[in-house]
Design a protein around this motif. Structure first.
Motif, PDB file in Angstrom:
ATOM      1  N   MET A 110      -6.338 -13.970  -5.975  1.00  0.00           N
ATOM      2  CA  MET A 110      -6.506 -13.700  -7.376  1.00  0.00           C
ATOM      3  C   MET A 110      -7.680 -12.759  -7.564  1.00  0.00           C
ATOM      4  O   MET A 110      -8.761 -12.982  -7.038  1.00  0.00           O
ATOM      5  N   MET A 111      -7.466 -11.716  -8.300  1.00  0.00           N
ATOM      6  CA  MET A 111      -8.494 -10.710  -8.556  1.00  0.00           C
ATOM      7  C   MET A 111      -9.036 -10.894  -9.972  1.00  0.00           C
ATOM      8  O   MET A 111      -8.267 -10.978 -10.923  1.00  0.00           O
ATOM      9  N   LEU A 112     -10.348 -10.944 -10.079  1.00  0.00           N
ATOM     10  CA  LEU A 112     -11.002 -11.064 -11.379  1.00  0.00           C
ATOM     11  C   LEU A 112     -12.012  -9.941 -11.545  1.00  0.00           C
ATOM     12  O   LEU A 112     -13.194 -10.121 -11.250  1.00  0.00           O
ATOM     13  N   PRO A 113     -11.569  -8.771 -11.967  1.00  0.00           N
ATOM     14  CA  PRO A 113     -12.536  -7.705 -12.240  1.00  0.00           C
ATOM     15  C   PRO A 113     -13.273  -8.036 -13.528  1.00  0.00           C
ATOM     16  O   PRO A 113     -12.757  -7.867 -14.611  1.00  0.00           O
ATOM     17  N   MET A 114     -14.481  -8.552 -13.413  1.00  0.00           N
ATOM     18  CA  MET A 114     -15.166  -9.110 -14.575  1.00  0.00           C
ATOM     19  C   MET A 114     -16.478  -8.442 -14.916  1.00  0.00           C
ATOM     20  O   MET A 114     -17.089  -8.772 -15.912  1.00  0.00           O
ATOM     21  N   PHE A 117      -6.962  -0.832 -13.611  1.00  0.00           N
ATOM     22  CA  PHE A 117      -6.431  -1.828 -12.684  1.00  0.00           C
ATOM     23  C   PHE A 117      -4.908  -1.872 -12.648  1.00  0.00           C
ATOM     24  O   PHE A 117      -4.319  -2.845 -12.209  1.00  0.00           O
ATOM     25  N   GLN A 118      -4.280  -0.808 -13.069  1.00  0.00           N
ATOM     26  CA  GLN A 118      -2.830  -0.694 -13.020  1.00  0.00           C
ATOM     27  C   GLN A 118      -2.404  -0.274 -11.614  1.00  0.00           C
ATOM     28  O   GLN A 118      -3.092   0.523 -10.964  1.00  0.00           O
ATOM     29  N   LYS A 119      -1.281  -0.818 -11.138  1.00  0.00           N
ATOM     30  CA  LYS A 119      -0.796  -0.466  -9.802  1.00  0.00           C
ATOM     31  C   LYS A 119      -0.681   1.049  -9.670  1.00  0.00           C
ATOM     32  O   LYS A 119      -0.194   1.724 -10.560  1.00  0.00           O
ATOM     33  N   GLY A 120      -1.193   1.546  -8.565  1.00  0.00           N
ATOM     34  CA  GLY A 120      -1.177   2.979  -8.312  1.00  0.00           C
ATOM     35  C   GLY A 120      -2.485   3.676  -8.655  1.00  0.00           C
ATOM     36  O   GLY A 120      -2.754   4.759  -8.159  1.00  0.00           O
ATOM     37  N   VAL A 151      -6.870  -3.892  -3.580  1.00  0.00           N
ATOM     38  CA  VAL A 151      -5.823  -4.628  -2.858  1.00  0.00           C
ATOM     39  C   VAL A 151      -5.711  -4.218  -1.388  1.00  0.00           C
ATOM     40  O   VAL A 151      -5.146  -4.962  -0.584  1.00  0.00           O
ATOM     41  N   ARG A 152      -6.264  -3.072  -1.038  1.00  0.00           N
ATOM     42  CA  ARG A 152      -6.155  -2.566   0.339  1.00  0.00           C
ATOM     43  C   ARG A 152      -6.590  -3.576   1.409  1.00  0.00           C
ATOM     44  O   ARG A 152      -5.864  -3.804   2.380  1.00  0.00           O
ATOM     45  N   PRO A 153      -7.748  -4.235   1.256  1.00  0.00           N
ATOM     46  CA  PRO A 153      -8.151  -5.191   2.302  1.00  0.00           C
ATOM     47  C   PRO A 153      -7.142  -6.333   2.479  1.00  0.00           C
ATOM     48  O   PRO A 153      -6.909  -6.792   3.589  1.00  0.00           O
ATOM     49  N   PHE A 154      -6.549  -6.779   1.396  1.00  0.00           N
ATOM     50  CA  PHE A 154      -5.576  -7.864   1.483  1.00  0.00           C
ATOM     51  C   PHE A 154      -4.305  -7.391   2.178  1.00  0.00           C
ATOM     52  O   PHE A 154      -3.737  -8.100   3.005  1.00  0.00           O
ATOM     53  N   LYS A 155      -3.863  -6.185   1.845  1.00  0.00           N
ATOM     54  CA  LYS A 155      -2.686  -5.618   2.510  1.00  0.00           C
ATOM     55  C   LYS A 155      -2.938  -5.475   4.009  1.00  0.00           C
ATOM     56  O   LYS A 155      -2.048  -5.729   4.820  1.00  0.00           O
ATOM     57  N   ASN A 156      -4.157  -5.071   4.367  1.00  0.00           N
ATOM     58  CA  ASN A 156      -4.495  -4.905   5.778  1.00  0.00           C
ATOM     59  C   ASN A 156      -4.406  -6.220   6.551  1.00  0.00           C
ATOM     60  O   ASN A 156      -4.212  -6.204   7.771  1.00  0.00           O
ATOM     61  N   PHE A 157      -4.563  -7.328   5.868  1.00  0.00           N
ATOM     62  CA  PHE A 157      -4.439  -8.640   6.504  1.00  0.00           C
ATOM     63  C   PHE A 157      -3.052  -9.248   6.310  1.00  0.00           C
ATOM     64  O   PHE A 157      -2.851 -10.433   6.578  1.00  0.00           O
TER      65      PHE A 157
END
Length: 87
Positions: free
Chosen positions: A1-5, A22-25, A33-39
């Motif tokens: 869960m991402m909370l840009p606060m 924070f819209q996709k793209g 999200v890159r670090p999560f995708k890398n894992f």
């Protein structure tokens, strides 16, 4: 869960600006999200809390269901203020 606060009056201070950042793209979204995708974590498994749109009840539910919570931003004081505002 991402909370840009954490943001200031000139950056992501309203819903449309937040959505644009924070819209996709968008660069900020992809960077976060890159670090999560890398894992191997798929995008469909990453949820975002929108400070301007989600209610505090919805936020509490999302946080309770999350395995990982990411509080992003440059200012711990602003992050804490946002959390206090929604408590």
């Amino acid at each position: 869960m991402m909370l840009p606060m954490s943001f200031n009056d000139g950056w992501s201070s309203e819903f449309l600006t937040w959505e644009d950042m924070f819209q996709k793209g968008k660069e900020t979204y992809e960077m976060m999200v890159r670090p999560f995708k890398n894992f191997g974590i798929r995008e469909k498994n990453i949820s975002w809390l929108n400070y301007f749109q989600d209610t505090s009840t919805a936020a509490k539910k999302m946080i309770a269901q999350a395995d990982i919570v990411v509080l992003s931003g440059e200012s711990p004081a602003w992050i804490m203020q946002r959390i206090e505002d929604n408590s």
